[in-house]
Design a protein around this motif. Structure first.
Motif: not given
Length: 101
Positions: A81-86, A91-98
């Protein structure tokens, strides 16, 4: 007449309830044998039901620690669960940068 009728009813009820009471006492004796037998302690550290404990520091305190105990399978689920959340966060931060490029 009423006395003989109530006596007859009481006698019939006692005859009907006696086998049920006898059956309950035999199951109680069997249950007490089962309760006396303790489950064997799990000594294999890789067993899914082996309980592991770890201490985590409490934020804001230099000395206090919080002890957390879970089974191996619960620790594995906790780590997944911790790995999934991280991963989701990254991924959310990478999408925001692109999107801003």
């Amino acid at each position: 007449m009423k006395n003989s009728l109530s006596i007859a009813a009481a006698l019939a009820a006692s005859v009907m309830l006696a086998p049920a009471a006898m059956a309950e006492t035999t199951t109680f004796a069997e249950d007490s044998k089962v309760k006396k037998e303790k489950p064997k302690k799990i000594t294999d550290r890789s067993h899914p039901d082996y309980v592991r404990c770890r201490s985590e520091p409490i934020i804001g305190s230099l000395a206090r620690k919080k002890r957390i105990c879970m089974k191996n399978k619960e620790w594995a689920a906790h780590n997944r669960e911790g790995g999934r959340r991280s991963r989701e966060f990254v991924e959310d931060m990478q999408v925001g940068q692109n999107a801003s490029n």
